[in-house]
Write an enzyme that holds these catalytic residues in place. Structure first.
Site, PDB file in Angstrom:
ATOM      1  N   LYS A   1      13.787 -14.355  -2.352  1.00 46.70           N
ATOM      2  CA  LYS A   1      12.825 -14.412  -1.925  1.00 46.70           C
ATOM      3  C   LYS A   1      12.217 -15.321  -2.728  1.00 46.70           C
ATOM      4  CE  LYS A   1       9.715 -11.489  -1.223  1.00 46.70           C
ATOM      5  NZ  LYS A   1       8.954  -9.848  -1.497  1.00 46.70           N
TER       6      LYS A   1
ATOM      7  N   THR B   1      -3.802  -2.473  -3.006  1.00 44.09           N
ATOM      8  CA  THR B   1      -4.236  -1.373  -2.572  1.00 44.09           C
ATOM      9  C   THR B   1      -4.372   0.078  -2.698  1.00 44.09           C
ATOM     10  OG1 THR B   1      -5.050  -2.725  -0.119  1.00 44.09           O
ATOM     11  CG2 THR B   1      -6.013  -0.421   0.182  1.00 44.09           C
TER      12      THR B   1
ATOM     13  N   LEU C   1      -7.740 -10.034   2.625  1.00 40.96           N
ATOM     14  CA  LEU C   1      -7.317 -10.599   3.238  1.00 40.96           C
ATOM     15  C   LEU C   1      -6.854 -10.233   4.734  1.00 40.96           C
ATOM     16  CD1 LEU C   1      -4.345 -12.228   0.902  1.00 40.96           C
ATOM     17  CD2 LEU C   1      -7.465 -13.005   0.658  1.00 40.96           C
TER      18      LEU C   1
ATOM     19  N   LEU D   1     -15.676  -5.109  18.267  1.00 45.07           N
ATOM     20  CA  LEU D   1     -15.388  -4.272  19.469  1.00 45.07           C
ATOM     21  C   LEU D   1     -14.822  -4.785  20.452  1.00 45.07           C
ATOM     22  CD1 LEU D   1     -19.225  -3.401  19.449  1.00 45.07           C
ATOM     23  CD2 LEU D   1     -17.611  -1.469  18.523  1.00 45.07           C
TER      24      LEU D   1
ATOM     25  N   ALA E   1     -12.216  -3.432  22.810  1.00 44.22           N
ATOM     26  CA  ALA E   1     -11.138  -2.664  23.272  1.00 44.22           C
ATOM     27  C   ALA E   1      -9.597  -3.764  23.717  1.00 44.22           C
ATOM     28  CB  ALA E   1     -11.620  -1.755  24.463  1.00 44.22           C
TER      29      ALA E   1
ATOM     30  N   CYS F   1      -1.883  -2.961   6.653  1.00 47.66           N
ATOM     31  CA  CYS F   1      -3.131  -2.233   6.164  1.00 47.66           C
ATOM     32  C   CYS F   1      -3.537  -1.152   6.608  1.00 47.66           C
ATOM     33  CB  CYS F   1      -3.702  -3.731   6.070  1.00 47.66           C
ATOM     34  SG  CYS F   1      -3.255  -4.635   4.899  1.00 47.66           S
TER      35      CYS F   1
ATOM     36  N   ARG G   1       4.935  -5.055  11.441  1.00 44.80           N
ATOM     37  CA  ARG G   1       4.863  -3.429  11.183  1.00 44.80           C
ATOM     38  C   ARG G   1       3.937  -2.954  11.753  1.00 44.80           C
ATOM     39  NH1 ARG G   1       3.385  -4.873   5.106  1.00 44.80           N
ATOM     40  NH2 ARG G   1       2.382  -6.244   5.672  1.00 44.80           N
TER      41      ARG G   1
END
Length: 445
Positions: free
Chosen positions: A43, A129, A158, A262, A264, A272, A342
């Site tokens: 990386k 987090t 972010l 909102l 749907a 996250c 993910r």
């Protein structure tokens, strides 16, 4: 503003994944001297060539510009952080395998790597987090090694696909600091780091460790709740013949509610929101206040039901069976402007249909490599036309702009049967029906 108005800092960024690579490039763009450290040598090699190891709009240009000035370097040597005086912890906190709680191994390893190089006056800034209580534990480790170093918790907010903008122009800055003289000095130092951002009038919240850690998971939990609420309304609309999009428009005019989030459809995914709300519930249980967050279990359940409902709707549209049907899936990433797969709702639906006997062909502008590594048994192609060739059903599952702007008349020439399932309520139903398509969407007539 001049460079004298905003003095440069020497910064290390520990962890050069999604958060860290973006943060390093943006801090260098703000004029600081930055070194990005990561244990993944491959990386680091890519980043050292100004190649982003993931798709994020604008990031390659910011990497190249920052490195051309000499302000930004990358290294896999732990000693590279020694010259820095401000150290950002930007590693991931994934969900533990088989559990809901957060895996803090990377955070603990990052701090352990940093400890031998801490100097008096250094500032350690946590951006990952983490469950509430983590900062307090890490602060004790840091001060035990270097009493004159200080920890601040500065959560990130972010949005994938907008990460560069959100780093340079955040909608708020939150500092969790100790309530003593060291905390005041830490605020002053971090204000130097963010001087240009603060000069734009960015709101600032200075609080304690506990509140700063709660801010990120509380924000994500609220957003997840809002998404699942409108998807619950979609379930009711399907049962009663209502239109969830018009419902969302109507209640969204209320300034107390607002229209954002909102929309749907297939629900949320990514690295996250799902894992953060689960970790939040797990931590609440550890603290003995699990009843306070019981509602998040239903938020998670509603979200996962959307995927099952999408497969059921595909079967319904295909006259009761998808076995042997060629089905085109537009989208593999969990959201547009990202290659992140993910917990992708799109891939989940594609995989479920494949397991139930459908001939599924998936396309995505950016996420094919990541998706094929995760689901090698699915068929992936590069273009919409390839995916749609001979299809008896097309599913729009990630609302990339190029998919939303598709010409229904032109696409009809590719398919065997013109059926469209809009998993994101992103298309104009009248336009597609006028072009001869059977159009269905979650929560709409």
């Amino acid at each position: 503003m001049t460079g004298r108005d905003h003095p440069a800092c020497r910064i290390s960024v520990i962890g050069c994944g999604y958060l860290g690579a973006v943060h390093a490039a943006c801090m260098a763009t703000l004029g600081h001297e930055v070194v990005g450290f990561d244990v993944d040598a491959a990386k680091i090699e890519r980043l050292s060539r100004a190649e982003a190891p993931f798709f994020e709009p604008q990031l390659p240009d910011f990497l190249a510009d920052a490195m051309s000035t000499g302000k930004l370097t990358f290294s896999s040597a732990p000693s590279s952080v020694a010259r820095a005086t401000v150290h950002f912890i930007c590693v991931g906190t994934p969900q533990k395998r088989g559990e809901n709680s957060a895996d803090l191994r990377h955070v603990d390893a990052a701090v352990a790597t940093l400890l031998p190089y801490l100097k008096p006056g250094d500032l350690v800034v946590g951006k990952s987090t983490v469950p509430v209580g983590t900062a307090e534990r890490l602060a004790a480790q840091i001060t035990a090694t270097e009493p004159a170093a200080t920890l601040v918790w500065n959560p990130e907010f972010l949005r994938e696909g907008h990460a560069v903008h959100d780093t340079l122009h955040p909608d708020r800055l939150v500092y969790g600091v100790p309530e003593d003289e060291a905390g005041a000095q830490a605020v002053a130092t971090l204000n130097k780091v963010y001087a240009k951002t603060l000069a734009e009038g960015t709101p600032q919240v200075i609080t304690d460790y506990t509140t700063a850690q709660l801010v990120k998971v509380a924000a994500n939990s609220f957003l997840a709740t809002k998404i699942s609420f409108i998807n619950a309304m979609a379930e009711l609309c399907e049962a009663t013949g209502g239109d969830v999009t018009q419902l969302a428009d109507a209640i969204g005019h209320d300034v107390r509610i607002g229209r954002q989030f909102l929309n749907a459809g297939l629900g949320f995914g990514g690295g996250c929101l799902p894992k953060d709300i689960r970790a939040f519930m797990a931590r609440a249980g550890e603290l003995g206040v699990d009843q306070a967050l019981t509602f998040l279990r239903e938020v998670d359940s509603i979200n996962m039901r959307r995927r099952v409902r999408m497969v059921d709707l595909a079967r319904e549209v295909c006259d009761g069976s998808i076995v042997g049907r060629r089905i085109a899936v537009l989208g593999a990433a969990f959201k547009p402007e990202s290659d992140d797969v993910r917990d992708s709702p799109a891939l989940s639906v594609a995989a479920q249909m494949s397991l139930q006997g459908a001939d599924v062909v998936v396309t995505d502008p950016q996420a094919i490599d990541n998706a094929s590594a995760k689901w090698p048994d699915l068929t992936f192609v590069s273009t919409v036309e390839e995916a749609a060739a001979g299809a008896e059903l097309v599913l729009l599952l990630t609302e990339w702009k190029q998919y939303v702007r598709l010409d229904p008349a032109a696409l009809r020439q590719c398919v065997k049967v013109p059926r469209m399932l809009d998993g994101r309520n992103a298309l104009d139903p009248a336009l597609w029906r006028a072009a001869g398509w059977t159009y269905r969407a979650l929560g709409r007539k």
